[in-house]
Motif scaffolding. Structure first.
Motif, PDB file in Angstrom:
ATOM      1  N   VAL A   1      17.492   4.921  -4.419  1.00  0.00           N
ATOM      2  CA  VAL A   1      17.216   6.267  -3.896  1.00  0.00           C
ATOM      3  C   VAL A   1      16.844   6.151  -2.416  1.00  0.00           C
ATOM      4  CG1 VAL A   1      15.903   8.385  -4.204  1.00  0.00           C
ATOM      5  CG2 VAL A   1      16.356   6.906  -6.198  1.00  0.00           C
ATOM      6  N   ASP A   2      17.665   6.800  -1.559  1.00  0.00           N
ATOM      7  CA  ASP A   2      17.406   6.779  -0.101  1.00  0.00           C
ATOM      8  C   ASP A   2      18.183   7.937   0.511  1.00  0.00           C
ATOM      9  OD1 ASP A   2      17.220   6.098   2.714  1.00  0.00           O
ATOM     10  OD2 ASP A   2      16.672   4.069   2.042  1.00  0.00           O
ATOM     11  N   ASP A   3      17.581   8.589   1.525  1.00  0.00           N
ATOM     12  CA  ASP A   3      18.272   9.721   2.147  1.00  0.00           C
ATOM     13  C   ASP A   3      19.292   9.281   3.188  1.00  0.00           C
ATOM     14  OD1 ASP A   3      16.145   8.804   3.731  1.00  0.00           O
ATOM     15  OD2 ASP A   3      16.037  10.718   4.813  1.00  0.00           O
ATOM     16  N   LYS A   4      19.362   7.996   3.491  1.00  0.00           N
ATOM     17  CA  LYS A   4      20.324   7.475   4.477  1.00  0.00           C
ATOM     18  C   LYS A   4      21.389   6.679   3.739  1.00  0.00           C
ATOM     19  CE  LYS A   4      17.111   7.231   8.345  1.00  0.00           C
ATOM     20  NZ  LYS A   4      16.037   8.009   7.690  1.00  0.00           N
ATOM     21  N   PRO A   5      22.624   7.156   3.715  1.00  0.00           N
ATOM     22  CA  PRO A   5      23.705   6.486   2.993  1.00  0.00           C
ATOM     23  C   PRO A   5      23.928   5.047   3.453  1.00  0.00           C
ATOM     24  CG  PRO A   5      24.372   8.703   3.579  1.00  0.00           C
ATOM     25  CD  PRO A   5      23.077   8.450   4.296  1.00  0.00           C
ATOM     26  N   GLU A   6      23.704   4.783   4.775  1.00  0.00           N
ATOM     27  CA  GLU A   6      23.953   3.425   5.256  1.00  0.00           C
ATOM     28  C   GLU A   6      22.978   2.415   4.631  1.00  0.00           C
ATOM     29  OE1 GLU A   6      21.524   5.692   8.378  1.00  0.00           O
ATOM     30  OE2 GLU A   6      23.228   6.049   7.036  1.00  0.00           O
ATOM     31  N   ASN A   7      21.731   2.868   4.385  1.00  0.00           N
ATOM     32  CA  ASN A   7      20.770   1.967   3.732  1.00  0.00           C
ATOM     33  C   ASN A   7      21.188   1.688   2.286  1.00  0.00           C
ATOM     34  OD1 ASN A   7      19.251   1.972   6.071  1.00  0.00           O
ATOM     35  ND2 ASN A   7      17.808   3.549   5.328  1.00  0.00           N
ATOM     36  N   ILE A   8      21.665   2.742   1.613  1.00  0.00           N
ATOM     37  CA  ILE A   8      22.115   2.577   0.221  1.00  0.00           C
ATOM     38  C   ILE A   8      23.295   1.629   0.153  1.00  0.00           C
ATOM     39  CG2 ILE A   8      23.204   3.765  -1.728  1.00  0.00           C
ATOM     40  CD1 ILE A   8      21.509   6.186  -1.132  1.00  0.00           C
ATOM     41  N   TYR A   9      24.240   1.786   1.061  1.00  0.00           N
ATOM     42  CA  TYR A   9      25.483   1.028   1.011  1.00  0.00           C
ATOM     43  C   TYR A   9      25.244  -0.482   1.053  1.00  0.00           C
ATOM     44  CZ  TYR A   9      30.105  -0.733   2.199  1.00  0.00           C
ATOM     45  OH  TYR A   9      31.277  -1.438   2.201  1.00  0.00           O
ATOM     46  N   SER A  10      24.415  -0.916   2.012  1.00  0.00           N
ATOM     47  CA  SER A  10      24.192  -2.355   2.152  1.00  0.00           C
ATOM     48  C   SER A  10      23.483  -2.935   0.923  1.00  0.00           C
ATOM     49  CB  SER A  10      23.361  -2.637   3.419  1.00  0.00           C
ATOM     50  OG  SER A  10      22.116  -1.956   3.337  1.00  0.00           O
ATOM     51  N   LEU A  11      22.505  -2.210   0.421  1.00  0.00           N
ATOM     52  CA  LEU A  11      21.777  -2.705  -0.743  1.00  0.00           C
ATOM     53  C   LEU A  11      22.654  -2.661  -1.992  1.00  0.00           C
ATOM     54  CD1 LEU A  11      19.120  -3.769  -1.813  1.00  0.00           C
ATOM     55  CD2 LEU A  11      18.300  -1.427  -2.051  1.00  0.00           C
ATOM     56  N   GLN A  12      23.477  -1.632  -2.122  1.00  0.00           N
ATOM     57  CA  GLN A  12      24.378  -1.516  -3.267  1.00  0.00           C
ATOM     58  C   GLN A  12      25.378  -2.671  -3.288  1.00  0.00           C
ATOM     59  OE1 GLN A  12      26.596   2.148  -3.356  1.00  0.00           O
ATOM     60  NE2 GLN A  12      27.440   1.760  -5.423  1.00  0.00           N
ATOM     61  N   GLN A  13      25.941  -2.998  -2.119  1.00  0.00           N
ATOM     62  CA  GLN A  13      26.902  -4.094  -2.039  1.00  0.00           C
ATOM     63  C   GLN A  13      26.274  -5.420  -2.456  1.00  0.00           C
ATOM     64  OE1 GLN A  13      30.279  -3.931  -1.291  1.00  0.00           O
ATOM     65  NE2 GLN A  13      29.867  -1.732  -1.555  1.00  0.00           N
ATOM     66  N   LEU A  14      25.021  -5.640  -2.042  1.00  0.00           N
ATOM     67  CA  LEU A  14      24.335  -6.889  -2.383  1.00  0.00           C
ATOM     68  C   LEU A  14      24.133  -6.997  -3.900  1.00  0.00           C
ATOM     69  CD1 LEU A  14      22.691  -9.449  -1.641  1.00  0.00           C
ATOM     70  CD2 LEU A  14      20.683  -7.965  -1.428  1.00  0.00           C
TER      71      LEU A  14
ATOM     72  N   LEU B   1      13.156   2.721  -4.608  1.00  0.00           N
ATOM     73  CA  LEU B   1      12.850   4.076  -4.151  1.00  0.00           C
ATOM     74  C   LEU B   1      12.306   4.045  -2.722  1.00  0.00           C
ATOM     75  CD1 LEU B   1      12.621   7.087  -4.894  1.00  0.00           C
ATOM     76  CD2 LEU B   1      10.388   6.570  -5.910  1.00  0.00           C
ATOM     77  N   ASP B   2      13.030   4.758  -1.812  1.00  0.00           N
ATOM     78  CA  ASP B   2      12.553   4.876  -0.426  1.00  0.00           C
ATOM     79  C   ASP B   2      11.372   5.849  -0.388  1.00  0.00           C
ATOM     80  OD1 ASP B   2      12.551   4.471   2.336  1.00  0.00           O
ATOM     81  OD2 ASP B   2      13.696   6.332   2.638  1.00  0.00           O
TER      82      ASP B   2
ATOM     83  N   ASP C   1       8.980  13.058  -1.184  1.00  0.00           N
ATOM     84  CA  ASP C   1       8.957  11.639  -0.843  1.00  0.00           C
ATOM     85  C   ASP C   1       8.940  10.792  -2.115  1.00  0.00           C
ATOM     86  OD1 ASP C   1       6.364  11.539  -1.869  1.00  0.00           O
ATOM     87  OD2 ASP C   1       5.421  11.751   0.110  1.00  0.00           O
ATOM     88  N   GLY C   2       8.985   9.498  -1.907  1.00  0.00           N
ATOM     89  CA  GLY C   2       9.073   8.567  -3.034  1.00  0.00           C
ATOM     90  C   GLY C   2       7.860   8.610  -3.939  1.00  0.00           C
ATOM     91  N   PHE C   3       6.651   8.814  -3.326  1.00  0.00           N
ATOM     92  CA  PHE C   3       5.443   8.856  -4.166  1.00  0.00           C
ATOM     93  C   PHE C   3       5.487  10.031  -5.148  1.00  0.00           C
ATOM     94  CE2 PHE C   3       3.204   6.751  -0.349  1.00  0.00           C
ATOM     95  CZ  PHE C   3       3.595   5.494  -0.781  1.00  0.00           C
TER      96      PHE C   3
ATOM     97  N   SER D   1       9.684   0.911   2.324  1.00  0.00           N
ATOM     98  CA  SER D   1       9.114   1.738   3.396  1.00  0.00           C
ATOM     99  C   SER D   1       9.248   1.011   4.719  1.00  0.00           C
ATOM    100  CB  SER D   1       7.631   2.045   3.110  1.00  0.00           C
ATOM    101  OG  SER D   1       7.083   2.782   4.166  1.00  0.00           O
ATOM    102  N   ALA D   2       9.704   1.779   5.763  1.00  0.00           N
ATOM    103  CA  ALA D   2       9.818   1.199   7.112  1.00  0.00           C
ATOM    104  C   ALA D   2       8.613   1.549   7.963  1.00  0.00           C
ATOM    105  CB  ALA D   2      11.099   1.710   7.783  1.00  0.00           C
ATOM    106  N   ALA D   3       7.950   2.688   7.687  1.00  0.00           N
ATOM    107  CA  ALA D   3       6.865   3.166   8.548  1.00  0.00           C
ATOM    108  C   ALA D   3       5.486   2.927   7.941  1.00  0.00           C
ATOM    109  CB  ALA D   3       7.056   4.656   8.824  1.00  0.00           C
ATOM    110  N   ASN D   4       5.343   3.178   6.631  1.00  0.00           N
ATOM    111  CA  ASN D   4       4.024   3.137   5.996  1.00  0.00           C
ATOM    112  C   ASN D   4       3.698   1.728   5.526  1.00  0.00           C
ATOM    113  OD1 ASN D   4       3.760   5.923   6.363  1.00  0.00           O
ATOM    114  ND2 ASN D   4       4.918   6.313   4.463  1.00  0.00           N
ATOM    115  N   ARG D   5       3.156   0.952   6.446  1.00  0.00           N
ATOM    116  CA  ARG D   5       2.783  -0.418   6.097  1.00  0.00           C
ATOM    117  C   ARG D   5       1.285  -0.569   5.919  1.00  0.00           C
ATOM    118  NH1 ARG D   5       6.630  -4.085  10.090  1.00  0.00           N
ATOM    119  NH2 ARG D   5       8.580  -2.985   9.652  1.00  0.00           N
TER     120      ARG D   5
END
Length: 493
Positions: A5-18, A49-50, A57-59, A80-84
């Motif tokens: 689950v991610d709102d950016k298709p490019e993030n999904i694509y790379s993870l899906q391929q892996l 889940l992003d 949001d994911g939460f 998460s890229a921002a909430n560390r």
């Protein structure tokens, strides 16, 4: 299956391929709402889940999933890229996640986590299946136990209502139920009633049959607690099976003492009567023979005819008395079988010739079929002749309009079978099972027979004492076959 689950298709694509390159089935969702719809519809082992997504949001997605039975056990890995910050990580775990991965994602580390959580999911499913099977088995056993208890209570109610002494025994031979009548003969529910000193111990007999898995039927003498007189009882114990396994034994003692007394008095009467009849009968036969000799030169045909009739009736009476004597010996266990070797072929030929000469029907043909024997027979020649004569005599009586009787012999393994076939009226099917019983006569025929119905019963006892078999087959209106077998236990000629 894994849901990304991610709102950016490019993030999904790379993870899906892996993941797909490693053999995982992957599904995707571009928003929280779409993820929820798919989670309620499909079965997922893991959701990646992003956290940062618009609208939901994911939460929030994780908290929704945790509130429903269908989705609460799905493993969630947050990305998460921002909430560390530590508080966001704690929030992720609090909302139902099992891991929190920050971006940029180390794909090797993520793949390792996915593999571990996926294997955990499969083991959890297997464990749940085993648990469900165990629960089903427990429920099945509860139902079976309840059913068994209901059957046991029903059986005990039946046993309690019987007029006989009734009891049940477990597969180990332990008495586990007795009815009220038991305590009239035994002071303890764990001990069998006291039996006569000459009778075998009932506990030993019961245990022996239980070990062999065989039913018990025997006469025993037991006495009531308030009496010193033993009474005959018929003890029967039969197995009760559950799923082809003996689960219980049920037994009864039926009082047969009065019946035994009546039978004993009847046997005594038959014995006394037959012996008392034998003496005057012998005298009558002698006087008739003397009278026949004295009248031999007379030409009075009518007188000779009457003499022949008297002689015939005396012969029938002699046969009847002989049968009564045999019955008395059988009932008292005194019927003697004198074993010696003899030629069965010669015996059969003698019987055929005798029956031809003594029978009034000169057109009667008694035929011999089958191979002749190659060895001698060990047995009582006179008694076997008695059986064969009885079978042939019955064949003549049951075939008054027939002129043919066949005596057939055949070797079969270690025994010889002798059959007597007639072509007379036959025996109805319902009359065949008791045909060898004592005092049984077939009355439902057009032929009226003399006698008390003892002949076949005596024949059966003679063959039993020779360790042979006997029986009959018949088709009403077409004739009958009576047969017996004798063991071939002597050396070849």
């Amino acid at each position: 299956m894994i849901l990304i689950v991610d709102d950016k298709p490019e993030n999904i694509y790379s993870l899906q391929q892996l993941l797909e390159s490693r053999g995982f089935s992957v599904d995707t969702a571009l928003s929280g709402e779409e993820a929820l719809k798919k989670a309620f519809k499909n079965q997922y082992a893991l959701i990646i889940l992003d956290v940062q997504m618009p609208d939901m949001d994911g939460f929030e997605v994780a908290r929704y999933l945790a509130n429903y039975t269908k989705t609460k056990d799905i493993s969630i890995i947050f990305l998460s890229a921002a909430n560390r910050d530590k508080r966001f990580i704690e929030q992720g775990y609090a909302s139902g996640g099992i891991d929190y991965v920050t971006k940029p994602v180390d794909m090797d580390v993520l793949l390792m986590k996915v593999k571990n959580f996926y294997q955990l999911h499969e083991k959890t499913l297997a464990l749940n299946a085993v648990q469900q099977d165990l629960l089903s088995e427990i429920e099945r056993r509860k139902r079976a136990q309840s059913s068994l208890l209901e059957k046991a209570n029903h059986l005990r109610s039946i046993l309690e209502s019987l007029p006989q002494i009734a009891f049940s025994v477990d597969p180990q031979g332990k008495i586990d139920f007795v009815n009220y009548n038991w305590f009239l003969f035994s002071a303890s529910e764990n001990q069998f009633p006291e039996c006569h000193p000459d009778d075998p111990a009932m506990k030993d007999v019961v245990n022996s049959h239980i070990q062999k898995g065989k039913a018990v039927e025997m006469e025993v003498r037991i006495k009531p607690l308030n009496s010193q007189l033993y009474r005959y009882h018929l003890l029967r114990i039969v197995p009760i099976e559950e799923n082809h396994v003996i689960a219980h034994w049920v037994g009864t003692f039926t009082d047969i003492d009065d019946q035994k007394q009546i039978e004993q008095k009847k046997d005594e009467f038959i014995s006394i009567a037959s012996h008392e009849l034998k003496t005057p009968l012998t005298s009558m036969r002698g006087y008739v023979q003397l009278l026949a000799r004295a009248l031999r030169g007379e030409q009075n045909v009518k007188v000779q005819k009457y003499m022949d009739r008297v002689q015939g009736q005396l012969d029938k009476l002699s046969t009847l008395v002989a049968d009564l004597l045999d019955i008395s010996k059988i009932d008292n266990g005194k019927l003697k079988i004198n074993h010696h070797v003899f030629d069965l072929d010669v015996l059969i030929d003698t019987v055929i010739e005798t029956m031809r000469q003594t029978h009034d029907n000169k057109m009667l043909h008694i035929e011999r079929e089958g191979a002749r024997l190659d060895r001698l027979i060990l047995g009582d020649e006179l008694r076997i002749e008695q059986v064969l004569v009885n079978f042939v005599t019955n064949a003549i009586k049951y075939g008054p309009d027939s002129d043919r009787i066949i005596i057939h012999t055949e070797m079969n393994g270690h025994e010889v079978k002798v059959s007597v076939q007639d072509f007379g009226i036959g025996v109805p099917a319902k009359n065949q099972p008791p045909i060898f019983d004592k005092f049984y006569r077939v009355e439902e025929t057009s032929v009226r027979f003399q006698g008390l119905g003892l002949g076949l019963y005596i024949c059966a006892e003679i063959i039993r004492q020779h360790q042979g078999q006997y029986g009959m087959t018949s088709k009403f209106g077409e004739g009958s076959i009576f047969y017996f077998t004798l063991p071939l236990n002597t050396a070849h000629l």
